[in-house]
Design a protein around this motif. Sequence first.
Motif, PDB file in Angstrom:
ATOM      1  N   ILE A   1       3.246   5.869  -3.106  1.00 21.65           N
ATOM      2  CA  ILE A   1       4.553   6.762  -3.586  1.00 21.65           C
ATOM      3  C   ILE A   1       4.682   6.426  -4.849  1.00 21.65           C
ATOM      4  N   ASN A   2       4.282   5.541  -5.717  1.00 31.11           N
ATOM      5  CA  ASN A   2       4.259   5.450  -6.945  1.00 31.11           C
ATOM      6  C   ASN A   2       3.163   6.151  -7.704  1.00 31.11           C
ATOM      7  N   LEU A   3       1.937   6.203  -7.250  1.00 31.05           N
ATOM      8  CA  LEU A   3       0.897   6.888  -7.946  1.00 31.05           C
ATOM      9  C   LEU A   3       1.150   8.358  -7.827  1.00 31.05           C
ATOM     10  N   ALA A   4       1.651   8.768  -6.484  1.00 29.99           N
ATOM     11  CA  ALA A   4       1.958  10.400  -6.422  1.00 29.99           C
ATOM     12  C   ALA A   4       2.942  10.747  -7.344  1.00 29.99           C
ATOM     13  N   GLU A   5       3.923   9.820  -7.647  1.00 31.15           N
ATOM     14  CA  GLU A   5       5.184  10.215  -8.518  1.00 31.15           C
ATOM     15  C   GLU A   5       4.655  10.091 -10.114  1.00 31.15           C
ATOM     16  N   ILE A   6       3.756   9.222 -10.326  1.00 30.09           N
ATOM     17  CA  ILE A   6       3.486   9.108 -11.636  1.00 30.09           C
ATOM     18  C   ILE A   6       2.480  10.298 -12.071  1.00 30.09           C
ATOM     19  N   ILE A   7       1.662  10.611 -11.029  1.00 29.80           N
ATOM     20  CA  ILE A   7       0.735  12.051 -11.439  1.00 29.80           C
ATOM     21  C   ILE A   7       1.606  13.253 -11.437  1.00 29.80           C
ATOM     22  N   ARG A   8       2.691  13.228 -10.747  1.00 31.62           N
ATOM     23  CA  ARG A   8       3.643  14.309 -10.861  1.00 31.62           C
ATOM     24  C   ARG A   8       4.296  14.364 -12.376  1.00 31.62           C
TER      25      ARG A   8
ATOM     26  N   LYS B   1       0.797  -1.226  -0.071  1.00 29.87           N
ATOM     27  CA  LYS B   1       0.124   0.248   0.041  1.00 29.87           C
ATOM     28  C   LYS B   1       0.962   1.357  -0.172  1.00 29.87           C
ATOM     29  N   GLN B   2       1.753   1.300   0.726  1.00 25.71           N
ATOM     30  CA  GLN B   2       2.833   2.343   0.794  1.00 25.71           C
ATOM     31  C   GLN B   2       3.540   2.489  -0.279  1.00 25.71           C
ATOM     32  N   GLU B   3       4.133   1.541  -0.869  1.00 30.23           N
ATOM     33  CA  GLU B   3       4.941   1.564  -2.276  1.00 30.23           C
ATOM     34  C   GLU B   3       4.027   2.164  -3.178  1.00 30.23           C
ATOM     35  N   PHE B   4       3.001   1.456  -3.475  1.00 35.51           N
ATOM     36  CA  PHE B   4       1.978   1.829  -4.463  1.00 35.51           C
ATOM     37  C   PHE B   4       1.584   3.342  -4.457  1.00 35.51           C
TER      38      PHE B   4
ATOM     39  N   LEU C   1      -4.468  -9.766  -7.063  1.00 37.13           N
ATOM     40  CA  LEU C   1      -3.548  -9.109  -6.850  1.00 37.13           C
ATOM     41  C   LEU C   1      -2.087  -9.886  -6.980  1.00 37.13           C
ATOM     42  N   ARG C   2      -2.055 -11.101  -7.164  1.00 44.88           N
ATOM     43  CA  ARG C   2      -0.850 -11.698  -7.302  1.00 44.88           C
ATOM     44  C   ARG C   2      -0.605 -11.411  -8.778  1.00 44.88           C
ATOM     45  N   ASP C   3      -1.614 -11.568  -9.732  1.00 45.32           N
ATOM     46  CA  ASP C   3      -1.356 -11.339 -11.122  1.00 45.32           C
ATOM     47  C   ASP C   3      -1.057  -9.957 -11.375  1.00 45.32           C
ATOM     48  N   ARG C   4      -1.544  -8.974 -10.564  1.00 48.26           N
ATOM     49  CA  ARG C   4      -1.286  -7.775 -10.787  1.00 48.26           C
ATOM     50  C   ARG C   4       0.448  -7.293 -10.399  1.00 48.26           C
ATOM     51  N   LEU C   5       0.751  -7.965  -9.304  1.00 48.53           N
ATOM     52  CA  LEU C   5       2.265  -7.831  -8.871  1.00 48.53           C
ATOM     53  C   LEU C   5       3.086  -8.558  -9.889  1.00 48.53           C
TER      54      LEU C   5
ATOM     55  N   LYS D   1      -3.736   4.234 -13.869  1.00 49.44           N
ATOM     56  CA  LYS D   1      -4.721   3.817 -13.777  1.00 49.44           C
ATOM     57  C   LYS D   1      -4.577   2.349 -12.918  1.00 49.44           C
ATOM     58  N   PHE D   2      -3.436   1.647 -13.368  1.00 47.13           N
ATOM     59  CA  PHE D   2      -3.117   0.286 -12.885  1.00 47.13           C
ATOM     60  C   PHE D   2      -2.899   0.362 -11.382  1.00 47.13           C
ATOM     61  N   TYR D   3      -2.291   1.447 -11.025  1.00 49.60           N
ATOM     62  CA  TYR D   3      -1.826   1.719  -9.586  1.00 49.60           C
ATOM     63  C   TYR D   3      -2.999   1.966  -8.941  1.00 49.60           C
ATOM     64  N   MET D   4      -3.949   2.766  -9.125  1.00 52.70           N
ATOM     65  CA  MET D   4      -5.327   3.268  -8.648  1.00 52.70           C
ATOM     66  C   MET D   4      -6.075   1.973  -8.154  1.00 52.70           C
ATOM     67  N   GLN D   5      -6.174   0.994  -9.520  1.00 53.07           N
ATOM     68  CA  GLN D   5      -7.158  -0.211  -9.282  1.00 53.07           C
ATOM     69  C   GLN D   5      -6.416  -1.072  -8.343  1.00 53.07           C
ATOM     70  N   THR D   6      -5.027  -1.434  -8.331  1.00 48.15           N
ATOM     71  CA  THR D   6      -4.327  -2.041  -7.496  1.00 48.15           C
ATOM     72  C   THR D   6      -4.465  -1.459  -5.923  1.00 48.15           C
ATOM     73  N   LEU D   7      -4.403  -0.478  -6.063  1.00 58.83           N
ATOM     74  CA  LEU D   7      -4.531   0.287  -4.549  1.00 58.83           C
ATOM     75  C   LEU D   7      -5.910  -0.170  -3.756  1.00 58.83           C
ATOM     76  N   GLU D   8      -7.151   0.019  -4.805  1.00 56.31           N
ATOM     77  CA  GLU D   8      -8.246  -0.635  -4.270  1.00 56.31           C
ATOM     78  C   GLU D   8      -8.394  -1.907  -4.045  1.00 56.31           C
ATOM     79  N   ILE D   9      -7.757  -2.974  -4.521  1.00 58.02           N
ATOM     80  CA  ILE D   9      -7.540  -3.973  -4.180  1.00 58.02           C
ATOM     81  C   ILE D   9      -6.921  -4.338  -2.939  1.00 58.02           C
ATOM     82  N   ILE D  10      -5.752  -3.720  -2.899  1.00 53.08           N
ATOM     83  CA  ILE D  10      -4.958  -3.739  -1.637  1.00 53.08           C
ATOM     84  C   ILE D  10      -5.687  -3.431  -0.433  1.00 53.08           C
TER      85      ILE D  10
END
Length: 260
Positions: free
Chosen positions: A68-75, A63-66, A143-147, A243-252
Amino acid sequence: MIKFFRRVRQRLLTDNKFSKYLIYAIGEIILVVIGILLALSLNNWKEDLANQGEEERILSGLKQEFEINLAEIIRNIKLNTGTKESTIALILQIRSEDPFANSRYIDSLLNEVYMFGSFDAQTGLVNEVISSGKLSIIRDSELRDRLTAVSGLLDNLEEDYVIRSDYYMYHIIPYTSKYFSLVNQNNFMDFSSWSDTYETFKLNESPFKPKYEEIDLLLFENLIATHKLNNDFVNLDEYDLKKFYMQTLEIINANLESEK
């Protein structure tokens, strides 16, 4: 006759004793089996508890890693959207009646065209989970498939980053260096997207005059248009990754919620 009855009675007593021993032995075996099953059940229960605790730790880290990545990709999307908009503005300026009437505007656009960003994802925990064999601890198959899929998305994005960067450095810079005072772009340089404290030294405008009259407008437009196209592919990859990060965060988050 009496002897016969005595023998029968003795046999019955012997058979009864053997039956008691047999029943006792069977009872002992049953107790041993029950003990083994209970021990296995207890061990499995402890292992399940340990796996649940490890899964929760992994999910919290992911959750924390994703995030951070989501914030960075938005930037980066913001930076690269700015690059796209500047390429469009520059092409429109090239097509105008007097493209170089405002040299400062041209310098500002050339600077904005250059200020594209690249995304360096944090993948430490994802790589650790996969390489250590802990992926099976995560019970959610999606979630395993997404990772396991995230590395492919990042590789595709990195490939488009390289194409864009190489094209800019090997084609646009050599061309613009012939006709523009690139040092003048320094007046518009802004590093606030990368650092809150760093300030670049502002150079005076170049004493050398640009060679606007020698510029091939068609070639110049083609160079900027190709840079725009390369940046469009980057933008497309980044939007998909967002979109991938947002959807994966919802699953997490849903999995973490179910752990409570």
